[in-house]
Scaffold this motif. Structure first.
Motif, mmCIF file in Angstrom:
data_model
loop_
_atom_site.group_PDB
_atom_site.id
_atom_site.type_symbol
_atom_site.label_atom_id
_atom_site.label_comp_id
_atom_site.label_asym_id
_atom_site.label_seq_id
_atom_site.Cartn_x
_atom_site.Cartn_y
_atom_site.Cartn_z
ATOM 1 N N UNK A 134 4.985 -6.704 4.938
ATOM 2 C CA UNK A 134 4.064 -5.623 5.294
ATOM 3 C C UNK A 134 3.468 -4.973 4.052
ATOM 4 N N UNK A 135 4.279 -4.835 2.994
ATOM 5 C CA UNK A 135 3.736 -4.267 1.751
ATOM 6 C C UNK A 135 2.737 -5.220 1.114
ATOM 7 N N UNK A 136 3.029 -6.521 1.158
ATOM 8 C CA UNK A 136 2.096 -7.513 0.621
ATOM 9 C C UNK A 136 0.789 -7.497 1.419
ATOM 10 N N UNK A 137 0.892 -7.338 2.733
ATOM 11 C CA UNK A 137 -0.314 -7.256 3.549
ATOM 12 C C UNK A 137 -1.122 -6.005 3.208
ATOM 13 N N UNK A 193 4.147 -3.221 -4.158
ATOM 14 C CA UNK A 193 4.033 -1.764 -4.232
ATOM 15 C C UNK A 193 3.544 -1.311 -5.603
ATOM 16 N N UNK A 194 4.048 -1.969 -6.648
ATOM 17 C CA UNK A 194 3.612 -1.610 -8.000
ATOM 18 C C UNK A 194 2.111 -1.825 -8.164
ATOM 19 N N UNK A 195 1.596 -2.891 -7.588
ATOM 20 C CA UNK A 195 0.156 -3.118 -7.652
ATOM 21 C C UNK A 195 -0.593 -2.064 -6.835
ATOM 22 N N UNK A 196 -0.076 -1.749 -5.639
ATOM 23 C CA UNK A 196 -0.742 -0.762 -4.792
ATOM 24 C C UNK A 196 -0.831 0.596 -5.489
#
Length: 391
Positions: free
Chosen positions: A122-125, A61-64
């Protein structure tokens, strides 16, 4: 709230995420499993499935949100550890606990833990479009539905052994009861399914979310008292007269996020979201700005726990977005002041204390362990960054 927004953005980048990034285990994978109250890292501590999933969600999430590649590198590192060591290659699903080298330590399968695996995958995807991660996410989703869902009462079961034989719910029961149904598991299935829908929307998932929201409204939420029940038997009878203030305010915004994500239009749900927020504000918020932990019968627990404060920050930002009621803006500002002055650990290399006791002193408890990770306070910051950027 511009000053608060800037402070929170800096707090995430300079305090929370750097603390956890230092726990990256380059030799054995994943993140080290414990940081003591003395801030000493235990490099041979066990590594929790839930903890690993929460770390994976945080850094994905931090990367997103920030597009900072150092967070992506952490997410990739955590994904590999989860895939290779925490996902059961024979019976599927995520283990409860492995040792520091990744060898299975506690192979029970808990639906609560599976929900965090799905949440993280799901967040990693979402940030990588990694098809392998999506396949693992679908596997977890199908397990939750096939093994966990009980069509006879609309509830999700709790605990299983490695082979998916149902067991007594030892891991998510307390207060002298063994609960066959818990509010905690249900709000986190809701959370995971919402994020999975954001990553890969399907009609089946939308229907399951719709059903989950209705179950929360009809079985968990009490329309008269505005509180959520905590522990239930298989017929949805409450087992103990308990109010969990942090879970209630967390549920308020998680329910709203699910409602918004699938575009559900129903006035009774919208009223529930705000009624919960107003109720906790009036019942459990303290003069010092903090939110106390819980009430069992007539006994109050005045401990100020780290995650309770973090979830209240998001819950009241969400309520303010809906209403623009200045009451919520005041709560947010006072709570953030309380967090800065009490919960944040200002020692060199510190992060947040586990909790503050009624006497105002920090609880001398590990500040990193299988239940305390980067998830609650990291997410609070990320939610503020995303939401206030949109305002």
């Amino acid at each position: 709230m511009d000053k608060l927004f800037l402070e929170i953005k800096q707090h995430l980048a300079n305090k929370i995420l750097p603390f956890w990034m230092k726990l990256k285990d380059e030799e054995n994978g994943g993140f080290y499993g414990e940081v003591g109250y003395d801030l000493e890292v235990n490099k041979v501590a066990d590594k929790g499935g839930i903890a690993t999933a929460r770390f994976l969600w945080t850094f994905s999430s931090a990367y997103r949100v920030t597009k900072d590649k150092k967070y992506l590198e952490c997410a990739e590192h955590l994904y590999v550890f989860m895939r290779d060591y925490l996902i059961d290659p024979d019976y599927k699903g995520m283990y409860w606990l492995v040792d520091y080298k990744g060898q299975p330590k506690d192979t029970r399968k808990h639906i609560y833990a599976q929900s965090f695996a799905l949440y993280a995958l799901s967040e990693y995807y979402r940030i990588t479009k990694n098809e392998e991660a999506l396949t693992l996410a679908f596997d977890i989703f199908q397990l939750i539905e096939e093994k966990g869902y009980d069509a006879s009462n609309g509830a999700y079961r709790e605990e299983f052994d490695r082979n998916w034989n149902e067991q007594s719910n030892e891991m998510l029961s307390e207060n002298g009861v063994i609960a066959e149904i818990t509010m905690n598991t249900h709000i986190h299935i809701l959370e995971a399914y919402t994020n999975f829908y954001k990553a890969y929307p399907t009609d089946v998932l939308k229907q399951r979310l719709t059903d989950l929201i209705e179950i929360h409204y009809t079985k968990i939420y009490n329309e008269e008292t505005k509180f959520l029940g905590v522990f239930f038997d298989k017929n949805w009878n409450e087992l103990v007269n308990m109010k969990s203030f942090g879970h209630d305010i967390e549920a308020s915004w998680l329910l709203d996020e699910a409602i918004k994500t699938i575009g559900l239009k129903n006035e009774k749900y919208d009223e529930m979201v705000l009624d919960i927020a107003y109720n906790i504000a009036d019942y459990a918020m303290q003069e010092d700005g903090s939110l106390i932990n819980e009430q069992v019968e007539d006994a109050y627990d005045y401990t100020r726990i780290w995650w309770v404060q973090a979830e209240a920050m998001v819950g009241y930002l969400n309520a303010w977005e809906h209403t623009k009621d200045p009451k919520f803006e005041v709560i947010i500002e006072k709570l953030w002041d309380y967090i800065k002055e009490n919960i944040v650990d200002e020692r060199a290399n510190g992060e947040w204390y586990w909790s503050i006791e009624k006497d105002g002193k920090p609880t001398e408890k590990s500040v990193g362990e299988p239940w305390k990770t980067s998830y609650h306070n990291g997410r609070f910051c990320l939610e503020f960054i995303e939401r206030m950027t949109r305002i």
